[in-house]
Design a protein around this motif. Sequence first.
Motif, PDB file in Angstrom:
ATOM      1  N   LEU A  27       0.819  -1.215   0.000  1.00 13.70           N
ATOM      2  CA  LEU A  27       0.000   0.000   0.000  1.00 13.70           C
ATOM      3  C   LEU A  27       0.854   1.268   0.000  1.00 13.70           C
ATOM      4  O   LEU A  27       0.426   2.307  -0.507  1.00 13.70           O
ATOM      5  CB  LEU A  27      -0.952   0.004   1.199  1.00 13.70           C
ATOM      6  N   LEU A  28       2.052   1.165   0.542  1.00 10.06           N
ATOM      7  CA  LEU A  28       2.953   2.324   0.528  1.00 10.06           C
ATOM      8  C   LEU A  28       3.499   2.616  -0.863  1.00 10.06           C
ATOM      9  O   LEU A  28       3.752   3.772  -1.196  1.00 10.06           O
ATOM     10  CB  LEU A  28       4.124   2.100   1.483  1.00 10.06           C
ATOM     11  N   ILE A  29       3.701   1.585  -1.665  1.00  6.43           N
ATOM     12  CA  ILE A  29       4.373   1.791  -2.948  1.00  6.43           C
ATOM     13  C   ILE A  29       3.468   1.647  -4.171  1.00  6.43           C
ATOM     14  O   ILE A  29       3.918   1.914  -5.280  1.00  6.43           O
ATOM     15  CB  ILE A  29       5.593   0.855  -3.094  1.00  6.43           C
ATOM     16  N   SER A  30       2.209   1.223  -3.981  1.00  6.42           N
ATOM     17  CA  SER A  30       1.330   1.068  -5.143  1.00  6.42           C
ATOM     18  C   SER A  30      -0.125   1.226  -4.745  1.00  6.42           C
ATOM     19  O   SER A  30      -0.447   1.406  -3.579  1.00  6.42           O
ATOM     20  CB  SER A  30       1.551  -0.304  -5.788  1.00  6.42           C
ATOM     21  N   THR A  31      -0.977   1.118  -5.734  1.00  9.37           N
ATOM     22  CA  THR A  31      -2.413   1.195  -5.456  1.00  9.37           C
ATOM     23  C   THR A  31      -2.910  -0.157  -4.972  1.00  9.37           C
ATOM     24  O   THR A  31      -2.274  -1.182  -5.186  1.00  9.37           O
ATOM     25  CB  THR A  31      -3.183   1.600  -6.722  1.00  9.37           C
ATOM     26  N   GLY A  32      -4.048  -0.168  -4.341  1.00 10.73           N
ATOM     27  CA  GLY A  32      -4.607  -1.383  -3.767  1.00 10.73           C
ATOM     28  C   GLY A  32      -4.862  -2.486  -4.770  1.00 10.73           C
ATOM     29  O   GLY A  32      -4.663  -3.655  -4.475  1.00 10.73           O
ATOM     30  N   ILE A  33      -5.288  -2.146  -5.971  1.00 11.50           N
ATOM     31  CA  ILE A  33      -5.639  -3.164  -6.967  1.00 11.50           C
ATOM     32  C   ILE A  33      -4.417  -3.993  -7.375  1.00 11.50           C
ATOM     33  O   ILE A  33      -4.539  -5.174  -7.680  1.00 11.50           O
ATOM     34  CB  ILE A  33      -6.326  -2.523  -8.196  1.00 11.50           C
ATOM     35  N   LYS A  34      -3.249  -3.398  -7.336  1.00 12.72           N
ATOM     36  CA  LYS A  34      -2.027  -4.120  -7.712  1.00 12.72           C
ATOM     37  C   LYS A  34      -1.600  -5.125  -6.642  1.00 12.72           C
ATOM     38  O   LYS A  34      -0.717  -5.926  -6.881  1.00 12.72           O
ATOM     39  CB  LYS A  34      -0.886  -3.139  -7.980  1.00 12.72           C
ATOM     40  N   LEU A  35      -2.231  -5.080  -5.482  1.00 15.60           N
ATOM     41  CA  LEU A  35      -1.879  -5.996  -4.400  1.00 15.60           C
ATOM     42  C   LEU A  35      -2.606  -7.327  -4.495  1.00 15.60           C
ATOM     43  O   LEU A  35      -2.240  -8.283  -3.809  1.00 15.60           O
ATOM     44  CB  LEU A  35      -2.213  -5.370  -3.049  1.00 15.60           C
ATOM     45  N   ILE A  36      -3.632  -7.392  -5.329  1.00 17.54           N
ATOM     46  CA  ILE A  36      -4.449  -8.607  -5.382  1.00 17.54           C
ATOM     47  C   ILE A  36      -3.604  -9.833  -5.738  1.00 17.54           C
ATOM     48  O   ILE A  36      -3.649 -10.848  -5.043  1.00 17.54           O
ATOM     49  CB  ILE A  36      -5.628  -8.439  -6.355  1.00 17.54           C
ATOM     50  N   LEU A  37      -2.832  -9.764  -6.795  1.00 15.77           N
ATOM     51  CA  LEU A  37      -2.031 -10.916  -7.220  1.00 15.77           C
ATOM     52  C   LEU A  37      -0.977 -11.308  -6.178  1.00 15.77           C
ATOM     53  O   LEU A  37      -0.884 -12.482  -5.817  1.00 15.77           O
ATOM     54  CB  LEU A  37      -1.386 -10.665  -8.582  1.00 15.77           C
ATOM     55  N   PRO A  38      -0.186 -10.351  -5.663  1.00 15.44           N
ATOM     56  CA  PRO A  38       0.786 -10.744  -4.635  1.00 15.44           C
ATOM     57  C   PRO A  38       0.141 -11.368  -3.396  1.00 15.44           C
ATOM     58  O   PRO A  38       0.659 -12.344  -2.852  1.00 15.44           O
ATOM     59  CB  PRO A  38       1.502  -9.440  -4.273  1.00 15.44           C
ATOM     60  N   VAL A  39      -0.993 -10.838  -2.954  1.00 12.60           N
ATOM     61  CA  VAL A  39      -1.659 -11.397  -1.779  1.00 12.60           C
ATOM     62  C   VAL A  39      -2.172 -12.800  -2.086  1.00 12.60           C
ATOM     63  O   VAL A  39      -2.020 -13.711  -1.265  1.00 12.60           O
ATOM     64  CB  VAL A  39      -2.790 -10.464  -1.284  1.00 12.60           C
ATOM     65  N   LEU A  40      -2.769 -12.998  -3.257  1.00 17.08           N
ATOM     66  CA  LEU A  40      -3.242 -14.331  -3.634  1.00 17.08           C
ATOM     67  C   LEU A  40      -2.089 -15.329  -3.725  1.00 17.08           C
ATOM     68  O   LEU A  40      -2.212 -16.468  -3.266  1.00 17.08           O
ATOM     69  CB  LEU A  40      -4.008 -14.282  -4.956  1.00 17.08           C
ATOM     70  N   LEU A  41      -0.975 -14.912  -4.305  1.00 15.94           N
ATOM     71  CA  LEU A  41       0.196 -15.798  -4.391  1.00 15.94           C
ATOM     72  C   LEU A  41       0.743 -16.109  -3.000  1.00 15.94           C
ATOM     73  O   LEU A  41       1.120 -17.251  -2.724  1.00 15.94           O
ATOM     74  CB  LEU A  41       1.283 -15.163  -5.254  1.00 15.94           C
ATOM     75  N   TYR A  42       0.775 -15.114  -2.122  1.00 16.97           N
ATOM     76  CA  TYR A  42       1.255 -15.338  -0.769  1.00 16.97           C
ATOM     77  C   TYR A  42       0.355 -16.324  -0.034  1.00 16.97           C
ATOM     78  O   TYR A  42       0.849 -17.244   0.615  1.00 16.97           O
ATOM     79  CB  TYR A  42       1.341 -14.016   0.008  1.00 16.97           C
ATOM     80  N   VAL A  43      -0.949 -16.123  -0.125  1.00 15.91           N
ATOM     81  CA  VAL A  43      -1.887 -17.013   0.572  1.00 15.91           C
ATOM     82  C   VAL A  43      -1.772 -18.436   0.030  1.00 15.91           C
ATOM     83  O   VAL A  43      -1.733 -19.396   0.800  1.00 15.91           O
ATOM     84  CB  VAL A  43      -3.338 -16.474   0.471  1.00 15.91           C
ATOM     85  N   ALA A  44      -1.695 -18.574  -1.292  1.00 17.43           N
ATOM     86  CA  ALA A  44      -1.554 -19.914  -1.883  1.00 17.43           C
ATOM     87  C   ALA A  44      -0.258 -20.578  -1.428  1.00 17.43           C
ATOM     88  O   ALA A  44      -0.250 -21.748  -1.028  1.00 17.43           O
ATOM     89  CB  ALA A  44      -1.604 -19.821  -3.407  1.00 17.43           C
ATOM     90  N   GLY A  45       0.845 -19.842  -1.465  1.00 20.75           N
ATOM     91  CA  GLY A  45       2.125 -20.387  -1.028  1.00 20.75           C
ATOM     92  C   GLY A  45       2.127 -20.720   0.457  1.00 20.75           C
ATOM     93  O   GLY A  45       2.667 -21.746   0.877  1.00 20.75           O
ATOM     94  N   SER A  46       1.499 -19.868   1.255  1.00 17.06           N
ATOM     95  CA  SER A  46       1.419 -20.110   2.695  1.00 17.06           C
ATOM     96  C   SER A  46       0.609 -21.365   2.995  1.00 17.06           C
ATOM     97  O   SER A  46       0.967 -22.145   3.870  1.00 17.06           O
ATOM     98  CB  SER A  46       0.790 -18.912   3.410  1.00 17.06           C
ATOM     99  N   GLU A  47      -0.488 -21.542   2.285  1.00 15.63           N
ATOM    100  CA  GLU A  47      -1.314 -22.733   2.488  1.00 15.63           C
ATOM    101  C   GLU A  47      -0.514 -24.004   2.204  1.00 15.63           C
ATOM    102  O   GLU A  47      -0.600 -24.975   2.953  1.00 15.63           O
ATOM    103  CB  GLU A  47      -2.567 -22.680   1.617  1.00 15.63           C
ATOM    104  N   LEU A  48       0.285 -23.986   1.142  1.00 14.01           N
ATOM    105  CA  LEU A  48       1.118 -25.154   0.816  1.00 14.01           C
ATOM    106  C   LEU A  48       2.164 -25.394   1.900  1.00 14.01           C
ATOM    107  O   LEU A  48       2.375 -26.523   2.333  1.00 14.01           O
ATOM    108  CB  LEU A  48       1.790 -24.968  -0.542  1.00 14.01           C
ATOM    109  N   ARG A  49       2.826 -24.332   2.322  1.00 11.39           N
ATOM    110  CA  ARG A  49       3.885 -24.459   3.333  1.00 11.39           C
ATOM    111  C   ARG A  49       3.307 -24.903   4.680  1.00 11.39           C
ATOM    112  O   ARG A  49       3.874 -25.765   5.356  1.00 11.39           O
ATOM    113  CB  ARG A  49       4.616 -23.119   3.475  1.00 11.39           C
ATOM    114  N   ILE A  50       2.181 -24.338   5.062  1.00 21.45           N
ATOM    115  CA  ILE A  50       1.558 -24.696   6.336  1.00 21.45           C
ATOM    116  C   ILE A  50       1.103 -26.152   6.317  1.00 21.45           C
ATOM    117  O   ILE A  50       1.262 -26.867   7.313  1.00 21.45           O
ATOM    118  CB  ILE A  50       0.392 -23.739   6.660  1.00 21.45           C
TER     119      ILE A  50
END
Length: 81
Positions: A27-50
């Motif tokens: 949110l500091l470096i971009s608009t909110g809409i650009k965060l959707i993909l990184p957040v989805l990738l993080y959640v997917a990766g976290s689910e696999l790791r967990i």
Amino acid sequence: MVTGGAYSWLRHPLYLAFLAMLVATGLLISTGIKLILPVLLYVAGSELRIASEERELAEKFPVDFAMYRNRTRWRYFPGLR
């Protein structure tokens, strides 16, 4: 196996902290809409790791981890298993 403090509410609180840092920094470096993909990738990766971590914990501490898992409902974000 640690089960006190933040671990009494969430089984993997560190993943929530990393998600919060990702969103805050994003949110500091971009608009909110650009965060959707990184957040989805993080959640997917976290689910696999967990899932992998929880398999290891279930093998190493079969009884204790089963009790902890029943007592502590959420993995790392309330509402996400």
